[in-house]
Motif scaffolding. Structure first.
Motif, PDB file in Angstrom:
ATOM      1  N   VAL A  34      90.230 -34.336 -34.545  1.00 63.75           N
ATOM      2  CA  VAL A  34      91.229 -33.552 -34.207  1.00 63.75           C
ATOM      3  C   VAL A  34      91.979 -34.014 -32.787  1.00 63.75           C
ATOM      4  O   VAL A  34      92.977 -34.149 -32.748  1.00 63.75           O
ATOM      5  CB  VAL A  34      90.900 -31.948 -34.284  1.00 63.75           C
ATOM      6  N   PRO A  35      91.005 -34.378 -31.923  1.00 60.38           N
ATOM      7  CA  PRO A  35      91.462 -34.609 -30.510  1.00 60.38           C
ATOM      8  C   PRO A  35      92.345 -35.905 -30.807  1.00 60.38           C
ATOM      9  O   PRO A  35      93.278 -36.064 -29.974  1.00 60.38           O
ATOM     10  CB  PRO A  35      90.285 -34.686 -29.566  1.00 60.38           C
ATOM     11  N   ARG A  36      91.902 -36.868 -31.513  1.00 62.90           N
ATOM     12  CA  ARG A  36      92.402 -37.817 -31.525  1.00 62.90           C
ATOM     13  C   ARG A  36      93.913 -37.828 -32.350  1.00 62.90           C
ATOM     14  O   ARG A  36      94.944 -38.317 -31.904  1.00 62.90           O
ATOM     15  CB  ARG A  36      91.828 -39.164 -32.332  1.00 62.90           C
ATOM     16  N   PHE A  37      93.986 -36.794 -33.209  1.00 67.09           N
ATOM     17  CA  PHE A  37      95.235 -36.538 -33.956  1.00 67.09           C
ATOM     18  C   PHE A  37      96.236 -35.852 -33.114  1.00 67.09           C
ATOM     19  O   PHE A  37      97.456 -36.205 -32.799  1.00 67.09           O
ATOM     20  CB  PHE A  37      95.008 -35.675 -35.133  1.00 67.09           C
ATOM     21  N   GLU A  38      95.566 -35.002 -32.190  1.00 69.68           N
ATOM     22  CA  GLU A  38      96.471 -34.356 -31.226  1.00 69.68           C
ATOM     23  C   GLU A  38      96.862 -35.247 -30.216  1.00 69.68           C
ATOM     24  O   GLU A  38      97.966 -35.121 -29.857  1.00 69.68           O
ATOM     25  CB  GLU A  38      95.403 -33.159 -30.328  1.00 69.68           C
ATOM     26  N   ALA A  39      96.117 -36.138 -29.708  1.00 71.16           N
ATOM     27  CA  ALA A  39      96.738 -37.165 -28.674  1.00 71.16           C
ATOM     28  C   ALA A  39      97.688 -38.081 -29.431  1.00 71.16           C
ATOM     29  O   ALA A  39      98.868 -38.380 -28.608  1.00 71.16           O
ATOM     30  CB  ALA A  39      95.521 -37.947 -28.236  1.00 71.16           C
ATOM     31  N   ALA A  40      97.356 -38.466 -30.476  1.00 63.38           N
ATOM     32  CA  ALA A  40      98.408 -39.217 -31.088  1.00 63.38           C
ATOM     33  C   ALA A  40      99.722 -38.662 -31.415  1.00 63.38           C
ATOM     34  O   ALA A  40     100.899 -39.066 -31.209  1.00 63.38           O
ATOM     35  CB  ALA A  40      97.944 -39.948 -32.505  1.00 63.38           C
TER      36      ALA A  40
END
Length: 186
Positions: free
Chosen positions: A44-50
């Motif tokens: 989820v943090p990677r999706f949020e960052a992207a």
């Protein structure tokens, strides 16, 4: 074998296929929680960052497009102002050229009229000079003819210069008065 078939038949009758076994249920919930934890911690943090990066790029692109649009509108406004100035200046130059052309025409016309008047005056002066010369020549011829006629009529010789001049002058004066009287009657 019979016993094992009975055990299997007994197990099948007690086990409901719609309701899962408790151990499977607990194992499934634990696996789901582990998967949920891994997704929340790492994915989820990677999706949020992207997603955030993508949103910033889009917003940056929109801002850049808005700035470019504003610059284009400003450039268009400057271009229109310059075009208007150029048209105004061209109209002014055209009007100035027309005025200058009118002034040049007026000057040329005045110069031509002055030259024409000078030529006419010069012609009249030449005409007057020629007229005076012709009149002087005619007077001299008339004087000689008058003396000659008078000599014939009177019968005496008018050789004497003083007498001849007096007679010629008197004759010419009479002609002038007769010509003036005849010219005034017309």
């Amino acid at each position: 074998m019979l016993k094992s078939a009975l055990v299997l038949a007994a197990e099948e009758t007690t086990h409901n296929p719609i309701i899962p076994d408790i151990s499977e249920l607990i194992l499934g919930i634990v696996a789901f929680l582990i998967l949920l934890f891994i997704l929340k911690k790492y994915v989820v943090p990677r999706f949020e960052a992207a997603y955030e990066e993508r949103a910033q790029k889009i917003e940056g692109g929109i801002e850049k497009a808005e700035r470019a649009q504003a610059e284009a509108e400003e450039a268009l406004a400057k271009y229109k102002a310059q075009l208007h100035e150029a048209r105004t200046e061209a109209a002014k130059i055209r009007d100035d050229a027309r005025l200058e052309a009118e002034q040049i025409k007026a000057e040329l016309r005045a110069d031509a009229e002055a030259e024409s008047q000078r030529i006419v005056a010069q012609g009249q002066a030449q005409l007057q000079a020629q007229k005076a010369q012709i009149i002087a020549e005619l007077r001299a011829d008339m004087g000689r003819n008058a003396v000659e006629l008078a000599s014939r009529i009177v019968g005496e010789s008018l050789e004497d210069e003083a007498r001849r001049r007096g007679t010629v002058d008197r004759f010419l004066a009479e002609l002038d008065t007769a010509g003036a009287a005849g010219g005034a009657g017309k």
